[in-house]
Design an enzyme around this catalytic site. Structure first.
Site, PDB file in Angstrom:
ATOM      1  N   LYS A 219     -20.580 -65.956  48.900  1.00 33.27           N
ATOM      2  CA  LYS A 219     -21.165 -66.471  47.661  1.00 33.27           C
ATOM      3  C   LYS A 219     -21.231 -67.989  47.640  1.00 33.27           C
ATOM      4  O   LYS A 219     -22.267 -68.565  47.303  1.00 33.27           O
ATOM      5  CB  LYS A 219     -20.360 -65.990  46.440  1.00 33.27           C
ATOM      6  CG  LYS A 219     -20.361 -64.513  46.227  1.00 33.27           C
ATOM      7  CD  LYS A 219     -19.535 -64.122  45.007  1.00 33.27           C
ATOM      8  CE  LYS A 219     -18.095 -64.565  45.055  1.00 33.27           C
ATOM      9  NZ  LYS A 219     -17.267 -63.885  46.048  1.00 33.27           N
TER      10      LYS A 219
ATOM     11  N   ARG B 257     -16.742 -62.904  35.952  1.00 30.23           N
ATOM     12  CA  ARG B 257     -15.980 -61.963  36.766  1.00 30.23           C
ATOM     13  C   ARG B 257     -15.466 -60.777  35.974  1.00 30.23           C
ATOM     14  O   ARG B 257     -14.935 -59.842  36.569  1.00 30.23           O
ATOM     15  CB  ARG B 257     -14.790 -62.669  37.424  1.00 30.23           C
ATOM     16  CG  ARG B 257     -15.210 -63.591  38.532  1.00 30.23           C
ATOM     17  CD  ARG B 257     -14.011 -64.090  39.280  1.00 30.23           C
ATOM     18  NE  ARG B 257     -14.435 -64.817  40.473  1.00 30.23           N
ATOM     19  CZ  ARG B 257     -13.615 -65.413  41.291  1.00 30.23           C
ATOM     20  NH1 ARG B 257     -12.320 -65.378  41.075  1.00 30.23           N
ATOM     21  NH2 ARG B 257     -14.077 -66.037  42.337  1.00 30.23           N
TER      22      ARG B 257
ATOM     23  N   ARG C 130     -11.260 -67.710  57.644  1.00 33.13           N
ATOM     24  CA  ARG C 130     -11.321 -68.883  56.763  1.00 33.13           C
ATOM     25  C   ARG C 130      -9.919 -69.451  56.545  1.00 33.13           C
ATOM     26  O   ARG C 130      -9.734 -70.667  56.511  1.00 33.13           O
ATOM     27  CB  ARG C 130     -11.950 -68.503  55.418  1.00 33.13           C
ATOM     28  CG  ARG C 130     -12.077 -69.683  54.466  1.00 33.13           C
ATOM     29  CD  ARG C 130     -12.818 -69.321  53.211  1.00 33.13           C
ATOM     30  NE  ARG C 130     -11.956 -68.604  52.284  1.00 33.13           N
ATOM     31  CZ  ARG C 130     -12.353 -68.120  51.121  1.00 33.13           C
ATOM     32  NH1 ARG C 130     -13.615 -68.226  50.765  1.00 33.13           N
ATOM     33  NH2 ARG C 130     -11.520 -67.494  50.326  1.00 33.13           N
TER      34      ARG C 130
ATOM     35  N   ARG D  99      -6.141 -72.263  53.500  1.00 30.37           N
ATOM     36  CA  ARG D  99      -6.014 -71.888  52.087  1.00 30.37           C
ATOM     37  C   ARG D  99      -4.819 -70.967  51.887  1.00 30.37           C
ATOM     38  O   ARG D  99      -4.691 -69.934  52.543  1.00 30.37           O
ATOM     39  CB  ARG D  99      -7.293 -71.188  51.600  1.00 30.37           C
ATOM     40  CG  ARG D  99      -8.379 -72.193  51.301  1.00 30.37           C
ATOM     41  CD  ARG D  99      -9.619 -71.577  50.735  1.00 30.37           C
ATOM     42  NE  ARG D  99      -9.378 -70.684  49.631  1.00 30.37           N
ATOM     43  CZ  ARG D  99     -10.343 -70.151  48.910  1.00 30.37           C
ATOM     44  NH1 ARG D  99     -11.583 -70.431  49.176  1.00 30.37           N
ATOM     45  NH2 ARG D  99     -10.066 -69.318  47.924  1.00 30.37           N
TER      46      ARG D  99
ATOM     47  N   ARG E 111      -7.147 -58.974  46.306  1.00 25.98           N
ATOM     48  CA  ARG E 111      -8.335 -59.559  45.682  1.00 25.98           C
ATOM     49  C   ARG E 111      -9.531 -58.620  45.771  1.00 25.98           C
ATOM     50  O   ARG E 111     -10.347 -58.547  44.843  1.00 25.98           O
ATOM     51  CB  ARG E 111      -8.666 -60.903  46.325  1.00 25.98           C
ATOM     52  CG  ARG E 111      -7.677 -61.988  45.934  1.00 25.98           C
ATOM     53  CD  ARG E 111      -7.819 -63.248  46.745  1.00 25.98           C
ATOM     54  NE  ARG E 111      -9.117 -63.852  46.595  1.00 25.98           N
ATOM     55  CZ  ARG E 111      -9.686 -64.611  47.518  1.00 25.98           C
ATOM     56  NH1 ARG E 111      -9.085 -64.844  48.669  1.00 25.98           N
ATOM     57  NH2 ARG E 111     -10.870 -65.143  47.308  1.00 25.98           N
TER      58      ARG E 111
END
Length: 184
Positions: free
Chosen positions: A8, A83, A122, A128, A139
């Site tokens: 996204k 969301r 990622r 992260r 998630r």
């Protein structure tokens, strides 16, 4: 829209440039506040690290403020919002107050194993803290339970544009451009 890892953010930046509009990313807003260690950032970090959504009242206020800024008046692209069903109602109210509306809702579809692989990669590249495998799987579940139902709302409104999110960013971007050109 799409599950975590669907691409996204990557696609939103490119599309916002293409439409000469503001890229309104709740994730970027949260991460900026985390980096600056603001009170909001500290609160958001606790939710983000657990793979949970930041509470609606915080998110809604940030989005309303962002959409009222000058660069979002002519065109904007929402990335990571709404969301939840409650956020859909709040977005409707925000847009009505601004005399604006949505032209479409793009949903990227990607198989879950690919999503998990992308997010683990990622995590290696960006470091992260919210991209551990356990948090990633959680998630995905949160997305299925809380955000996926929004697709039906936007489908019923005739706004949903589903795009295959598998492949390179360039391939997905081309699919989005094609889907949008057929709606114009």
């Amino acid at each position: 829209m799409g599950p975590p890892g669907a691409g996204k953010g990557t696609q939103a930046v490119a599309l916002a440039e293409r439409i000469h509009g503001a890229h309104v990313s709740t994730g970027d807003i949260f991460r900026e506040n985390v980096a600056k260690e603001t009170e909001l950032g500290q609160a958001a970090k606790r939710y983000m690290d657990a793979g949970e959504y930041v509470p609606d009242e915080v998110t809604n206020a940030m989005v309303a403020d962002r959409l009222a800024q000058d660069d979002a008046r002519e065109a904007f692209l929402l990335d990571g919002y709404p969301r939840t069903l409650d956020q859909v109602a709040k977005l409707d109210q925000i847009l009505a107050d601004l005399g604006s509306g949505l032209d479409g809702v793009i949903a990227l579809t990607v198989v879950e194993d690919e999503l998990i692989g992308r997010l683990l990669e990622r995590a290696k590249v960006s470091g992260r803290s919210d991209d551990t495998e356990e948090v990633i799987r959680h998630r995905q579940e949160v997305y299925r339970n809380e955000t996926a139902p929004l697709l039906a709302v936007y489908r019923d409104r005739g706004l949903l544009i589903e795009v295959d999110g598998m492949g390179t960013p360039e391939e997905v971007g081309a699919r989005i451009a094609e889907a949008l050109s057929t709606r114009a």
